[in-house]
Design an enzyme around this catalytic site. Structure first.
Site, PDB file in Angstrom:
ATOM      1  N   HIS A  90     -33.158 -25.490  16.079  1.00 21.86           N
ATOM      2  CA  HIS A  90     -33.653 -26.528  16.988  1.00 21.86           C
ATOM      3  C   HIS A  90     -32.897 -27.823  16.712  1.00 21.86           C
ATOM      4  O   HIS A  90     -32.671 -28.172  15.551  1.00 21.86           O
ATOM      5  CB  HIS A  90     -35.128 -26.852  16.724  1.00 21.86           C
ATOM      6  CG  HIS A  90     -36.124 -25.995  17.418  1.00 21.86           C
ATOM      7  ND1 HIS A  90     -36.028 -25.624  18.739  1.00 21.86           N
ATOM      8  CD2 HIS A  90     -37.279 -25.457  16.980  1.00 21.86           C
ATOM      9  CE1 HIS A  90     -37.065 -24.892  19.073  1.00 21.86           C
ATOM     10  NE2 HIS A  90     -37.843 -24.766  18.028  1.00 21.86           N
ATOM     11  N   CYS A 140     -35.543 -31.307  23.197  1.00 23.01           N
ATOM     12  CA  CYS A 140     -35.368 -30.173  22.290  1.00 23.01           C
ATOM     13  C   CYS A 140     -34.253 -29.300  22.851  1.00 23.01           C
ATOM     14  O   CYS A 140     -34.378 -28.755  23.943  1.00 23.01           O
ATOM     15  CB  CYS A 140     -36.663 -29.390  22.143  1.00 23.01           C
ATOM     16  SG  CYS A 140     -36.509 -27.952  21.054  1.00 23.01           S
TER      17      CYS A 140
END
Lengths: 162, 162
Positions: A90, A140
């Site tokens: 991530h 994200c």
């Protein structure tokens, strides 16, 4: 300076399908962390493991061809994401409010512009404070091809520290 | 809510090499569009084709393993990027100031939170206004594996519109 003066142009691409398709485009931010033509989407099937999260797919899911997806998540006051792990990374950049991220047994308070990297395999969770005044919103970025997250039990040993 | 209360933790990862390495980390934003441990880098060899640009590599170039790179660029008042094309896509999200993006013969004024997608092969340029009060700063995400940009002459026919 280049020869082209600023001009007014349509904010919505002329192609059929609105913002969907593999062509250059500008997806307008409405000023309130919503975007023209970008629907609010369900985060995932509701369970006790997460609470108060919304997701918007900003790039990569509507015909764009890069190898990654860009999403915007918001976590409402008192909300939190699943404590989970997966084999993809991530990259998270908060834009709105403040929140905290936990990876392994480390907890960081984060806000606008901080860059959070979650390495592959590390258990992690994102949370907003219960008394927060506004949502905790963040970009994200993830690989387009990625594995599904696996929930992690809360009382595990920390795979990062141990 | 999860059982972990907020705690104070070091903002700099303990591993050797500062922010470099494939481990979960938080790269702190200093509040002024600089980041702890992230150096200012040369944009590319200076030519007449670009002016007033700085670059910071936020994720993907210091040991992280995702398939994309996240960079932060700033264009000073009066500055502009090369008018160029390449076979990889750009995803750009402005964070600071306002600027304009041109792809083909379309020009868009953009600001905080707008999502710009430049499709593979489309000639494009980013610019700040000559009388701007502050830099035009934006996140720019690209595939980690990508081709080199090719400069485009200013007077070409628009490959998007024609």
């Amino acid at each position: 300076m280049p020869p082209h003066p600023p001009t007014t142009v349509p904010t919505v691409p002329p192609e059929p399908g609105g913002s969907g398709g593999d062509y250059s485009k500008v997806i307008r931010h409405n000023g309130d962390f919503t975007w023209q033509g970008v629907p609010l989407e369900a985060y995932k099937a509701t369970t006790e493991a997460w609470c108060g999260i919304t997701r918007r797919e900003l790039s990569g899911k509507r015909g764009e061809t890069q190898c990654f997806h860009v999403r915007y998540f918001e976590i409402a006051p008192g909300g939190f994401s699943t404590l989970e792990e997966h084999d993809h990374e991530h990259v998270v950049i908060p834009l709105r409010g403040r929140g905290e991220v936990q990876f392994g047994c480390s907890i960081y308070r984060v806000g606008f512009g901080d860059v959070v990297y979650i390495a592959a395999g590390d258990p992690h969770q994102f949370r907003n404070a219960g008394d927060a005044a506004e949502p905790f919103g963040f970009l994200c970025m993830v690989n387009a091809e990625r594995d599904a997250p696996r929930p992690v039990a809360g009382a595990i040993a920390c795979t990062i520290c141990e």
